[in-house]
Scaffold this motif. Structure first.
Motif, PDB file in Angstrom:
ATOM      1  N   GLU A 178      41.426  16.408  -1.935  1.00 54.25           N
ATOM      2  CA  GLU A 178      41.844  15.013  -2.117  1.00 54.25           C
ATOM      3  C   GLU A 178      42.213  14.332  -0.802  1.00 54.25           C
ATOM      4  O   GLU A 178      43.145  14.758  -0.120  1.00 54.25           O
ATOM      5  CB  GLU A 178      43.073  14.957  -3.027  1.00 54.25           C
ATOM      6  CG  GLU A 178      42.786  15.359  -4.447  1.00 54.25           C
ATOM      7  CD  GLU A 178      43.958  15.100  -5.365  1.00 54.25           C
ATOM      8  OE1 GLU A 178      44.671  14.097  -5.146  1.00 54.25           O
ATOM      9  OE2 GLU A 178      44.171  15.900  -6.279  1.00 54.25           O
ATOM     10  N   ILE A 237      42.098  10.054   0.767  1.00 58.09           N
ATOM     11  CA  ILE A 237      41.557   8.712   0.990  1.00 58.09           C
ATOM     12  C   ILE A 237      41.138   8.649   2.446  1.00 58.09           C
ATOM     13  O   ILE A 237      41.955   8.849   3.359  1.00 58.09           O
ATOM     14  CB  ILE A 237      42.608   7.635   0.680  1.00 58.09           C
ATOM     15  CG1 ILE A 237      42.841   7.583  -0.831  1.00 58.09           C
ATOM     16  CG2 ILE A 237      42.159   6.277   1.210  1.00 58.09           C
ATOM     17  CD1 ILE A 237      43.743   6.463  -1.263  1.00 58.09           C
ATOM     18  N   TYR A 264      36.402   9.987  -4.042  1.00 52.57           N
ATOM     19  CA  TYR A 264      37.747  10.572  -3.976  1.00 52.57           C
ATOM     20  C   TYR A 264      37.784  11.631  -5.070  1.00 52.57           C
ATOM     21  O   TYR A 264      37.726  11.312  -6.262  1.00 52.57           O
ATOM     22  CB  TYR A 264      38.844   9.527  -4.218  1.00 52.57           C
ATOM     23  CG  TYR A 264      40.217  10.146  -4.064  1.00 52.57           C
ATOM     24  CD1 TYR A 264      40.851  10.171  -2.829  1.00 52.57           C
ATOM     25  CD2 TYR A 264      40.840  10.781  -5.134  1.00 52.57           C
ATOM     26  CE1 TYR A 264      42.082  10.791  -2.679  1.00 52.57           C
ATOM     27  CE2 TYR A 264      42.067  11.404  -4.986  1.00 52.57           C
ATOM     28  CZ  TYR A 264      42.680  11.405  -3.754  1.00 52.57           C
ATOM     29  OH  TYR A 264      43.895  12.028  -3.599  1.00 52.57           O
TER      30      TYR A 264
END
Lengths: 798, 213
Positions: A712, A714, A731
């Motif tokens: 994970e 961004i 994502y």
């Protein structure tokens, strides 16, 4: 038809009858379970109102730019469009924020991050609203970017908030630093001189997203009194209202919020997202306005977990005693403050982990930058530190030639230890025991995929059905980690919760109505409230009132605090109700039995008043008659105090919670693919009010930590601070194929200061699962791995 | 355009549907069936899984027009679907058996004040009036009850899609292995549970259904 469905819903629930089952300590089932499995539960994106409009938000494509002009004429001209609003149309206050009111409702002359709201539209179809927003012409002029500590504090750096006057500004070392918290204790220089082993390393944690499934959404309905009713998925109704009312130019009592179904939160619903926009459009158009973010917009609509750069130096003696820790934690808070100051306080005060270290030199800061705003996410500042200190513990143990678990146990804190902040740990802290528990669990079988001489089961291998390997280059590793998390709001915050209980007799049977403003976000608070009320009042039938602002604040559903705080408020209020029951009983029936004179000997059970000897001396139906008891009470935990701004000393936290993990992984070293084979956890919960929910929380938290470990993040482009992966395509969160078996050991060592001895559960498991998984990958590969998420290229060196 | 779809065994028609509208939008916003969830609307999370002529699909990826004249089963119709299946498969489900654990539950009033509704139909409507069910509590499908009993529901937003997918798995494979379950549910994201209790729930549903045969 819809009315028919809603009419049938309560019927499905009231078939439960009077038995006093489902008291505390039992795995009572969720009261909203039936609605949720039939599709009848109304989430905030499911709401509908006759004649409602759809709202949409126009967002900045730039991370940092001056706004030269905005032209909304073409958007307004589109048929079906009812309103277009920009900063110039705001009726009152223009900014909001949880701790610092620095966030514009709509950008005025400058945007500070990619995705910042610039204009809002209301139209009769969501597609019309989107198309109208696309017709708004905004003229931007890009500005230089602040993307990290170096660019934030360089001479002449652009200031994100020039002239800031918030209460942290005075002691922040630079205007682009939101907050700084040191923690100093002992004499690090002297300890360093005595150390046999010194390990100094840099670590990095990527920007994680909460990625709840239910998108930001809600419905604002203008009211006849000029106010507005907002049906909303949030974590804290009252703090939303307190931010909204000034922005809408309304008194607080004209802004009424009701919780609608919440599809997960994990911190991302602490800040406002579409609340103000929907209310503004509703008040402007005089019509109900619904806003539902799509997934792309959701990634811009909420704050994320702070990405962090951490430098740690640990010193130890040859016998395996930690002598000192020096560390520096730089959290990137992005464009607006959100809860960054509190995240800094947590990161600093919990930076050493659950270990006894006499000499400590810590500095934690949060930056303002043009990156996406960061704030609350499960683990709240403790996650980033835990990844680094646990990697350090493994590294120091390796230098000393000690088993990593044994090294941790030698230095583990226990009850009576002193935190680096000087705070006494005055309740059980079974750190060594939790590690012992996870280590003692049986190991999953080796190379399970080639069992029984049959064909290789590729489903159990890294890469799975993509058939990337048949096990040729797969190696196994095992890793351990443990963490410490605070429970509840810290640093002197007046953290309280409110409950209202109405006890009455309906159809000859006593019924208790529990009304709080607690946001049920999936954690199961509604279940435990019923369990607590049933236990305290001895009443079988409990009704949970919808959460709204017509009752006092419950505080936030965050910081693992709701079972403690609102659960505590329910118990506290039940005690007041019980006293009133006994007072009325004594008045009416006191002459009938001598035990009435000794209320301390009396309890309520099965709808009766019972002595401690088990003798029934009255019943609720007789005592109450047709007169209800209806009481509202507040509950507070013991007070805390702010950390000293120079030394970090202070009784800052209410309670600590501890969780340990053992991860077993298999790594395909050729392709850099990781399969987590098992993730075992042990956690002390003080008292498991609902064991089924407790285990569910631990497994869910562990999985989010696993996500941070291996997938994970961004991704923000280095050249433009633009978000590159705002979708579930790019994502990645763990699927059922990425998630292993998760055995859980639950300890129940009571905290004497807490209701029922309980300890907040939700966050601690998110801390240690990340470092445990990465430690296991290190053990499998021998690679140092100082950054999460670990990506295939980190494992293959490509 | 007008779209005619049979949903959960009942014919529906919706007028003024835009060509770009998905089956999910039409179900949720025009037919008043918001059980299928809108978590990503790009086919990644499985929250909107429905069965289209028996095949599990993401309703967000199906253009409404593609569903013209076809049969859709959503979470709202799962209990009926399971019941019909069980009448074809003698004694496969014991009504009331799995529901035995549902005592002592508190009542929750959903947050629906006057005039606020969950998924009131817009322009779409059922062609035939719904048969009335006064006071009747429909038994849940085994997989629905198992999700409640096993603690597989937290926020519940992923639950409808998971239930449709899991029910289809159990229809195909009444006694699935863990690997079968993981494979069948790999297109359904859940952010709350960590999936362990979802596995428990599917195992439980399989065991209960199997035992009754």
């Amino acid at each position: 038809m819809a009315a028919d469905r809603t009419a049938s819903a309560p019927a499905a629930l009231t078939q439960a009858t009077g038995a006093t089952r489902g008291t505390i300590g039992e795995s009572t089932l969720r009261p909203d379970g039936t609605l949720k499995v039939t599709g009848e539960f109304a989430y905030s994106s499911d709401l509908w109102h006759e004649d409602m409009l759809w709202g949409f938000t126009l967002r900045s494509p730039h991370a940092h730019a001056a706004i030269r002009s905005i032209d909304t004429a073409a958007a307004l001209a589109l048929p079906g469009v009812y309103a277009v609003m920009t900063h110039d149309d705001l009726p009152a206050e223009t900014h909001y924020g949880l701790e610092i009111r620095d966030q514009p409702v709509l950008a005025k002359d400058r945007v500070r991050y990619h995705g910042e709201p610039v204009a809002i539209v209301a139209a009769d179809h969501p597609e019309t609203a989107r198309r109208a927003a696309a017709r708004i012409a905004v003229e931007y002029e890009e500005l230089p970017l602040v993307v990290d500590e170096a660019t934030a504090t360089a001479p002449g750096a652009p200031l994100l908030h020039p002239g800031r006057r918030d209460h942290h500004a005075a002691h922040a070392p630079h205007p682009n630093i939101v907050h700084r918290q040191p923690v100093l204790r002992g004499d690090v220089a002297a300890a360093r001189a005595r150390a046999d082993v010194v390990v100094r390393r840099d670590y990095e944690v990527g920007m994680q997203d909460q990625a709840f499934l239910g998108p930001e959404s809600g419905l604002a309905v203008p009211a006849e009194d000029g106010g507005v009713d907002l049906y909303i998925a949030t974590q804290w109704l009252h703090v939303d209202r307190d931010q909204l009312a000034p922005v809408l130019g309304l008194p607080a009592d004209k802004v009424r919020l009701t919780l609608s179904g919440v599809g997960g939160a994990f911190g991302a619903r602490e800040d406002l997202s579409m609340q103000a926009h929907a209310c503004l459009l509703a008040l402007r158009t005089g019509k109900p306005v619904k806003i539902v973010y799509n997934r792309y917009e959701s990634f811009f609509g909420h704050v994320h977990r702070h990405p962090a750069k951490l430098t740690y130096e640990h010193g130890a003696s040859r016998d395996g005693t930690l002598l000192y820790v020096q560390c520096r934690i730089v959290l990137d808070g992005g464009a607006y403050a959100s809860s960054s100051p509190a995240v800094v306080g947590n990161a600093a005060s919990l930076s050493i982990g659950p270990y006894v270290v006499e000499n400590v030199d810590v500095e934690a800061i949060a930056l303002y930058s043009n990156n996406p705003p960061c704030g609350a996410m499960r683990g709240f500042g403790a996650v980033q530190a835990c990844f680094a200190y646990e990697a350090q513990m493994d590294a120091v143990a390796a230098e000393l030639g000690l088993d990593p678990v044994e090294f941790r146990q030698r230095n583990a804190m226990s009850q009576g230890a002193t935190m680096p902040t000087g705070q006494l740990v005055d309740s059980p802290a079974p750190v060594a025991e939790l590690l012992r528990r996870v280590k003692a669990l049986p190991m999953p079988p080796e190379r399970a995929w080639e069992a029984a001489g049959g064909p290789v089961d590729v489903r159990a291998l890294p890469g799975g059905l993509s058939n990337t390997t048949h096990g040729e280059a797969v190696v196994r590793g095992v890793g351990y980690a443990v963490g410490i998390k605070n429970v509840g709001f810290s640093e002197g915050f007046d953290d309280y919760s409110t409950a209202r209980i109405r006890l009455e007799v309906i159809g000859g049977e006593p019924v208790a109505l529990v009304h709080t403003a607690m946001a049920e976000v999936g954690q199961g608070g509604v279940t435990v409230h019923a369990q607590i009320a049933r236990t305290e009042l001895g009443v079988g039938r409990i009704t949970i009132h919808p959460a709204d602002t017509r009752v006092g604040s419950a505080g936030s559903t965050s910081a693992s605090r709701q079972t403690y705080m609102t659960g505590g408020a329910v118990r506290h209020t039940c005690e007041a109700v019980r006293e009133e029951v006994l007072r009325r009983g004594r008045e009416r029936f006191g002459a009938s039995h001598p035990a009435w004179a000794e209320p301390a000997r009396l309890r309520l059970a099965d709808g009766k008043v019972v002595t401690d000897g088990g003798e029934v001396i009255g019943d609720l139906a007789g005592i109450l008659g047709d007169e209800a008891i209806d009481l509202e009470r507040e509950f507070r935990h013991r007070p805390t105090e702010p950390f000293d701004l120079r030394t970090g000393q202070g009784f800052g936290h209410v309670q600590y919670s501890f969780c340990a993990h053992r991860a077993v992984v298999e790594v395909d070293t050729e392709l850099g693919l990781v399969k987590v084979v098992e993730l075992a956890a042990a956690q002390d919960v003080g008292k498991a009010i609902n064991p089924l929910s407790v285990v569910g929380q631990i497994q869910g938290g562990s999985t989010q930590g696993l996500g941070l470990a291996v997938m994970e993040e961004i991704v923000v482009s280095a050249d433009g601070a633009r978000v590159r992966n705002p979708s579930f395509t790019d994502y990645l969160i763990p699927t059922i194929l990425d998630t292993p078996a998760m055995p859980v050991e639950v300890l129940e060592l009571a905290d004497d200061n807490a209701p029922y001895g309980l300890r907040g559960v939700g966050e601690a498991p998110t801390l240690s699962s990340t470092p445990a998984v990465v430690a296991a990958i290190r053990a499998a590969t021998g690679l140092p791995l100082k950054r999460v998420p670990v990506r295939p290229e980190h494992l293959t060196g490509t | 355009m007008r779209v005619n779809i049979t949903v959960n065994g009942r014919p529906y028609e919706a007028d003024d549907v835009w060509e770009g509208e998905s089956l999910l939008y039409v179900l949720r916003e025009r037919m008043g069936l918001p059980g299928s969830k809108n978590a990503c609307e790009q086919g990644e999370c499985g929250s909107c899984t429905v069965r289209l002529d028996g095949v599990p699909v993401c309703a967000c990826l199906v253009a409404a027009g593609q569903a013209e004249g076809r049969e859709v089963v959503t979470v709202e119709g799962l209990a009926d679907h399971a019941r019909q299946r069980s009448t074809h498969t003698a004694g496969a489900v014991r009504p009331g058996g799995p529901g035995a654990g549902r005592t002592g539950e508190p009542e929750v009033r959903p947050a629906e004040p006057e005039a606020i509704h969950s998924g009131e139909p817009g322009t779409g409507h059922p062609v035939e009036p719904e048969p009335s069910r006064p006071g009747q509590v429909a038994p849940l499908a085994p997989v629905q009850q198992a999700f409640i009993d096993a603690g597989a529901v937290q926020c519940g937003f992923c639950t409808p899609g998971l239930l449709v997918a899991a029910d289809e798995l159990l229809e195909r494979t009444p006694d699935p292995s863990d690997a079968d379950i993981r494979e069948a549910l790999s297109g359904n994201l859940c952010r709350c549970t960590g999936y362990e209790k979802i596995l428990d729930a599917v195992r439980l549903a399989a065991a209960r259904t199997g035992k009754a045969v």
